[in-house]
Scaffold this active site. Structure first.
Site, PDB file in Angstrom:
ATOM      1  N   GLU A 162      65.106 -59.546  19.361  1.00  0.00           N
ATOM      2  CA  GLU A 162      64.636 -58.969  18.093  1.00  0.00           C
ATOM      3  C   GLU A 162      64.302 -60.016  17.024  1.00  0.00           C
ATOM      4  O   GLU A 162      63.356 -59.839  16.268  1.00  0.00           O
ATOM      5  CB  GLU A 162      65.678 -57.988  17.530  1.00  0.00           C
ATOM      6  CG  GLU A 162      65.876 -56.724  18.347  1.00  0.00           C
ATOM      7  CD  GLU A 162      64.707 -55.733  18.281  1.00  0.00           C
ATOM      8  OE1 GLU A 162      63.705 -56.024  17.605  1.00  0.00           O
ATOM      9  OE2 GLU A 162      64.803 -54.687  18.946  1.00  0.00           O
ATOM     10  N   HIS A 198      56.421 -51.143  15.789  1.00  0.00           N
ATOM     11  CA  HIS A 198      57.453 -52.123  16.172  1.00  0.00           C
ATOM     12  C   HIS A 198      57.510 -52.273  17.692  1.00  0.00           C
ATOM     13  O   HIS A 198      57.547 -53.391  18.218  1.00  0.00           O
ATOM     14  CB  HIS A 198      58.813 -51.679  15.629  1.00  0.00           C
ATOM     15  CG  HIS A 198      59.958 -52.471  16.165  1.00  0.00           C
ATOM     16  ND1 HIS A 198      60.253 -53.751  15.745  1.00  0.00           N
ATOM     17  CD2 HIS A 198      60.869 -52.181  17.134  1.00  0.00           C
ATOM     18  CE1 HIS A 198      61.304 -54.209  16.412  1.00  0.00           C
ATOM     19  NE2 HIS A 198      61.696 -53.284  17.267  1.00  0.00           N
ATOM     20  N   HIS A 211      57.133 -55.547  20.442  1.00  0.00           N
ATOM     21  CA  HIS A 211      57.830 -55.875  21.701  1.00  0.00           C
ATOM     22  C   HIS A 211      56.885 -56.093  22.880  1.00  0.00           C
ATOM     23  O   HIS A 211      57.015 -57.066  23.617  1.00  0.00           O
ATOM     24  CB  HIS A 211      58.792 -54.738  22.097  1.00  0.00           C
ATOM     25  CG  HIS A 211      60.100 -54.764  21.393  1.00  0.00           C
ATOM     26  ND1 HIS A 211      61.119 -55.628  21.741  1.00  0.00           N
ATOM     27  CD2 HIS A 211      60.579 -54.038  20.353  1.00  0.00           C
ATOM     28  CE1 HIS A 211      62.161 -55.425  20.956  1.00  0.00           C
ATOM     29  NE2 HIS A 211      61.864 -54.467  20.094  1.00  0.00           N
ATOM     30  N   SER A 217      56.976 -57.653  13.929  1.00  0.00           N
ATOM     31  CA  SER A 217      56.445 -56.390  13.389  1.00  0.00           C
ATOM     32  C   SER A 217      56.711 -56.251  11.900  1.00  0.00           C
ATOM     33  O   SER A 217      56.527 -55.183  11.336  1.00  0.00           O
ATOM     34  CB  SER A 217      57.035 -55.201  14.155  1.00  0.00           C
ATOM     35  OG  SER A 217      58.442 -55.225  14.088  1.00  0.00           O
TER      36      SER A 217
HETATM   37 FE   LIG Z   1      63.212 -53.534  18.689  1.00  0.00          FE
END
Ligand SMILES: [Fe+2]
Length: 313
Positions: free
Chosen positions: A207, A146, A151, A226
């Site tokens: 996010e 993730h 990111h 992700s």
């Molecule tokens: Fe995150």
């Protein structure tokens, strides 16, 4: 003489493996109160690498289809290995010259102010454990896939990086305002509200954000980037409500982390995102974040303390 590359796990008799919720190295770091750690690369098991490989292979065609162009460019610039968990120092070598950002390995939960302050300093607290290879789909907590595949590619983009730094600066503004509030109860009430507003903003943009561009609606939020299932759901599903980003709505909107998001917000560009962060700070200074709607997320004691004890340099 022992080689210095002998892993800590071997020397202390720990079993190896850096699996989420099953990593003795991480437990030991937490017990020792170490938030920032070195990535103990030798401790990754073959199963850990296999989890990375499977996740990467599944997501790759979905990124091509659903991810925004800046992410795709970022994945390319970072030269991530599809087969092995990356060394964070390699990631940083490619990342740093582009935007000044770098990853910083952490042992677990990072209290809110510390997390935001890292962003201000172009550091990204990065989880180093990885989910189990037979449970790829749902994980409530972040893992290295993730954090690094979801990111970090975004941090290669200058405009996105500036928005993230600006967001980190907002946390300082909040802590300064809080420091000027006399009564402890009033101060706690204020901080609870402002942390909740910032967490919601982060959730609905960094996010789970969508962006509209020349090539249609694309994903830029890392929670979506992700997730094999949710990246497609976010774009395709008629069950998802998608609205142009509205700050007053997002900061008052609760969210739940244990299912696909039913509501997503769309920005036009990362300059647009930057202007929203600016607006967030303006509203903070005007007192408009002092009483946001109650509800998710919960603001915990550690988050509050991190703001109360913030070093405002
Ligand atoms: Fe995150």
């Amino acid at each position: 003489m022992k080689s210095s590359s002998v892993s800590l796990g071997m020397t202390t008799g720990m079993t190896t493996g850096m699996t989420t919720n099953d990593a003795p190295f991480i437990e030991q770091a937490k017990r020792a109160g170490q938030l920032y750690i070195e990535q103990p690369y030798d401790l990754y098991s073959e199963e850990n690498h296999q989890a990375w490989r499977k996740l990467y292979a599944r997501l790759l065609p979905r990124w091509d289809r659903y991810a925004n162009e800046h992410f795709l460019k970022g994945i390319h610039s970072l030269c991530l290995d599809p087969d092995r968990i990356p060394h964070l120092e390699d990631v940083n070598r490619f990342l740093r010259p582009l935007t000044g950002f770098q990853t910083k390995a952490v042992s677990g939960y990072v209290p809110a102010f510390i997390f935001f302050d890292c962003l201000r300093n172009r550091a990204f607290p990065t989880t180093v454990t990885i989910r189990r290879s037979d449970k790829l789909d749902y994980l409530p907590e972040p893992d290295i896939f993730h954090d690094v595949a979801g990111h970090v590619p975004m941090h290669t983009d200058k405009h996105f990086a500036e928005a993230l730094v600006r967001f980190g600066e907002c946390a300082h503004t909040a802590a300064e305002i809080a420091a000027g509030i006399r009564g402890p109860d009033t101060r706690t009430h204020y901080l609870t509200s402002v942390i909740r507003a910032m967490a919601r903003f982060f959730w609905f943009t960094i996010e789970f954000g969508l962006m509209r561009g020349g090539d249609g609606l694309k994903v830029y939020g890392s929670g979506l980037l992700s997730s094999y299932g949710e990246i497609a759901h976010a774009i395709e599903s008629p069950e998802v409500q998608r609205y142009p980003m509205q700050l007053e709505w997002a900061i008052n909107q609760g969210f739940e982390i244990n299912h696909y998001q039913p509501l997503l917000f769309v920005v036009d560009s990362f300059d647009h995102l930057f202007s929203l962060v600016d607006q967030l700070e303006t509203w903070m200074k005007a007192g408009k974040l002092s009483n946001v709607a109650p509800g998710e997320p919960e603001v915990n004691e550690e988050d509050l303390k991190s703001f109360l004890h913030a070093e405002l340099t």
